[in-house]
Design a protein around this motif. Structure first.
Motif, PDB file in Angstrom:
ATOM      1  N   ASN A 159      29.943 -33.486  65.220  1.00 18.28           N
ATOM      2  CA  ASN A 159      29.418 -34.697  65.875  1.00 18.28           C
ATOM      3  C   ASN A 159      30.128 -35.954  65.361  1.00 18.28           C
ATOM      4  N   ILE A 160      30.393 -35.997  64.051  1.00 21.01           N
ATOM      5  CA  ILE A 160      31.088 -37.148  63.448  1.00 21.01           C
ATOM      6  C   ILE A 160      32.509 -37.250  64.007  1.00 21.01           C
ATOM      7  N   ILE A 161      33.202 -36.118  64.054  1.00 19.73           N
ATOM      8  CA  ILE A 161      34.578 -36.102  64.569  1.00 19.73           C
ATOM      9  C   ILE A 161      34.594 -36.505  66.038  1.00 19.73           C
ATOM     10  N   ASP A 162      33.656 -35.974  66.817  1.00 20.04           N
ATOM     11  CA  ASP A 162      33.580 -36.316  68.245  1.00 20.04           C
ATOM     12  C   ASP A 162      33.309 -37.813  68.432  1.00 20.04           C
ATOM     13  N   TYR A 163      32.422 -38.357  67.601  1.00 20.03           N
ATOM     14  CA  TYR A 163      32.072 -39.773  67.720  1.00 20.03           C
ATOM     15  C   TYR A 163      33.288 -40.652  67.436  1.00 20.03           C
ATOM     16  N   ARG A 164      34.007 -40.372  66.342  1.00 21.42           N
ATOM     17  CA  ARG A 164      35.154 -41.238  66.002  1.00 21.42           C
ATOM     18  C   ARG A 164      36.300 -41.052  66.984  1.00 21.42           C
ATOM     19  N   THR A 165      36.410 -39.867  67.588  1.00 18.89           N
ATOM     20  CA  THR A 165      37.437 -39.647  68.613  1.00 18.89           C
ATOM     21  C   THR A 165      37.133 -40.490  69.843  1.00 18.89           C
ATOM     22  N   LYS A 166      35.870 -40.525  70.218  1.00 18.77           N
ATOM     23  CA  LYS A 166      35.465 -41.262  71.423  1.00 18.77           C
ATOM     24  C   LYS A 166      35.435 -42.770  71.197  1.00 18.77           C
ATOM     25  N   ASN A 167      34.932 -43.221  70.031  1.00 17.52           N
ATOM     26  CA  ASN A 167      34.675 -44.645  69.787  1.00 17.52           C
ATOM     27  C   ASN A 167      35.668 -45.328  68.860  1.00 17.52           C
ATOM     28  N   GLY A 168      36.591 -44.575  68.285  1.00 21.17           N
ATOM     29  CA  GLY A 168      37.520 -45.161  67.324  1.00 21.17           C
ATOM     30  C   GLY A 168      36.966 -45.064  65.918  1.00 21.17           C
ATOM     31  N   ALA A 169      37.740 -45.548  64.972  1.00 21.59           N
ATOM     32  CA  ALA A 169      37.371 -45.439  63.558  1.00 21.59           C
ATOM     33  C   ALA A 169      36.095 -46.225  63.255  1.00 21.59           C
ATOM     34  N   PHE A 170      35.356 -45.732  62.278  1.00 16.01           N
ATOM     35  CA  PHE A 170      34.179 -46.456  61.789  1.00 16.01           C
ATOM     36  C   PHE A 170      34.673 -47.693  61.049  1.00 16.01           C
ATOM     37  N   SER A 171      34.041 -48.823  61.263  1.00 11.84           N
ATOM     38  CA  SER A 171      34.444 -50.029  60.534  1.00 11.84           C
ATOM     39  C   SER A 171      33.560 -50.253  59.309  1.00 11.84           C
ATOM     40  N   ASP A 172      32.450 -49.531  59.237  1.00  8.00           N
ATOM     41  CA  ASP A 172      31.519 -49.652  58.113  1.00  8.00           C
ATOM     42  C   ASP A 172      30.830 -48.299  57.946  1.00  8.00           C
ATOM     43  N   PRO A 173      30.609 -47.842  56.714  1.00  9.34           N
ATOM     44  CA  PRO A 173      29.966 -46.537  56.524  1.00  9.34           C
ATOM     45  C   PRO A 173      28.620 -46.395  57.233  1.00  9.34           C
ATOM     46  N   SER A 174      27.862 -47.499  57.348  1.00  6.85           N
ATOM     47  CA  SER A 174      26.533 -47.417  57.970  1.00  6.85           C
ATOM     48  C   SER A 174      26.613 -47.082  59.451  1.00  6.85           C
ATOM     49  N   GLU A 175      27.788 -47.251  60.063  1.00 11.91           N
ATOM     50  CA  GLU A 175      27.940 -46.923  61.481  1.00 11.91           C
ATOM     51  C   GLU A 175      27.783 -45.427  61.741  1.00 11.91           C
ATOM     52  N   ILE A 176      27.829 -44.626  60.681  1.00  5.75           N
ATOM     53  CA  ILE A 176      27.653 -43.184  60.861  1.00  5.75           C
ATOM     54  C   ILE A 176      26.269 -42.874  61.427  1.00  5.75           C
ATOM     55  N   LYS A 177      25.337 -43.825  61.283  1.00  5.59           N
ATOM     56  CA  LYS A 177      23.994 -43.639  61.849  1.00  5.59           C
ATOM     57  C   LYS A 177      24.011 -43.652  63.374  1.00  5.59           C
ATOM     58  N   ASN A 178      25.117 -44.102  63.963  1.00  5.21           N
ATOM     59  CA  ASN A 178      25.245 -44.072  65.421  1.00  5.21           C
ATOM     60  C   ASN A 178      25.565 -42.663  65.926  1.00  5.21           C
ATOM     61  N   VAL A 179      25.956 -41.785  65.019  1.00  3.50           N
ATOM     62  CA  VAL A 179      26.287 -40.407  65.391  1.00  3.50           C
ATOM     63  C   VAL A 179      24.998 -39.651  65.707  1.00  3.50           C
ATOM     64  N   ASN A 180      25.044 -38.849  66.751  1.00  7.30           N
ATOM     65  CA  ASN A 180      23.890 -38.046  67.168  1.00  7.30           C
ATOM     66  C   ASN A 180      23.351 -37.210  66.004  1.00  7.30           C
ATOM     67  N   ARG A 181      22.035 -37.320  65.767  1.00  5.03           N
ATOM     68  CA  ARG A 181      21.281 -36.569  64.758  1.00  5.03           C
ATOM     69  C   ARG A 181      21.505 -37.034  63.316  1.00  5.03           C
ATOM     70  N   ILE A 182      22.112 -38.223  63.132  1.00  5.57           N
ATOM     71  CA  ILE A 182      22.213 -38.785  61.773  1.00  5.57           C
ATOM     72  C   ILE A 182      21.394 -40.073  61.770  1.00  5.57           C
ATOM     73  N   GLY A 183      20.295 -40.043  61.056  1.00  7.42           N
ATOM     74  CA  GLY A 183      19.401 -41.206  61.002  1.00  7.42           C
ATOM     75  C   GLY A 183      19.395 -41.835  59.627  1.00  7.42           C
TER      76      GLY A 183
END
Length: 196
Positions: A159-183
């Motif tokens: 899910n993390i790999i798919d998210y960064r592929t679709k949306n580009g690199a994370f600019s802040d570690p907290s953005e990982i919460k935007n990934v499906n099933r990571i709260g």
């Protein structure tokens, strides 16, 4: 004749008094109605001004822009701003900036931090998914490296790999919460072990 004229005089006086009283009542009623309308109007003007101010405040966000930009800092932007708007507010990218490393089309949120890496930083991060401090770079880590994080299995790593592929690199570690099933709960477990 005197009695008659005196009676007519009294009737005229009574009529004049009645007209004066009715006129006075109409005047008082009119003034009160006017004052009431003015009060209602002023209240509604104050309310509309207050709601307009709160709408203006709600339509603004604050974003911190760091890294390879000409003027890093905190900027007030419109609520529907994108990464490119934040970079423009920071007077653009520097010559060393890797503009491809960050998805500048991403919609920004209030309180977000947008970090623009240099080309050198991007190359260093790509050579290894693990940083010198032993943290995992969520922008470059492989699926296997992501699975070393607590609570991250094969599905979440993908899910993390798919998210960064679709949306580009994370600019802040907290953005990982935007990934499906990571709260918030899972983020608290991994926040000290991840970097961008």
């Amino acid at each position: 004749m005197d009695k008659r004229s005196e009676s007519q005089k009294r009737q005229k006086t009574k009529a004049a008094v009645c007209v004066a009283i009715i006129g006075l009542l109409i005047l008082v009623y009119g003034v009160r109605t006017y004052q009431k309308n003015e009060l209602l109007l002023s209240k509604s003007t104050v309310k509309s001004a207050q709601s307009s101010d709160s709408e203006n405040q709600a339509s603004k966000i604050y974003v911190q822009v760091t890294g390879a930009v000409n003027q890093p800092g905190v900027y007030q932007l419109k609520n529907d701003s994108r990464g490119i708007d934040a970079v423009n507010a920071a007077k653009g990218l520097t010559e060393e900036a890797d503009g491809e490393a960050v998805n500048l089309a991403t919609k920004l949120k209030d309180g977000q931090k947008l970090n623009i890496p240099t080309k050198t930083q991007t190359q260093q991060n790509q050579s290894s998914g693990t940083t010198a401090a032993g943290t995992i770079n969520i922008n470059t880590a492989s699926k296997e490296e992501l699975m070393t994080l607590p609570g991250i299995g094969e599905v979440l790593a993908q899910n993390i790999i798919d998210y960064r592929t679709k949306n580009g690199a994370f600019s802040d570690p907290s953005e990982i919460k935007n990934v499906n099933r990571i709260g918030d709960k899972l983020y608290e477990q991994i926040k000290d072990r991840i970097a961008v």
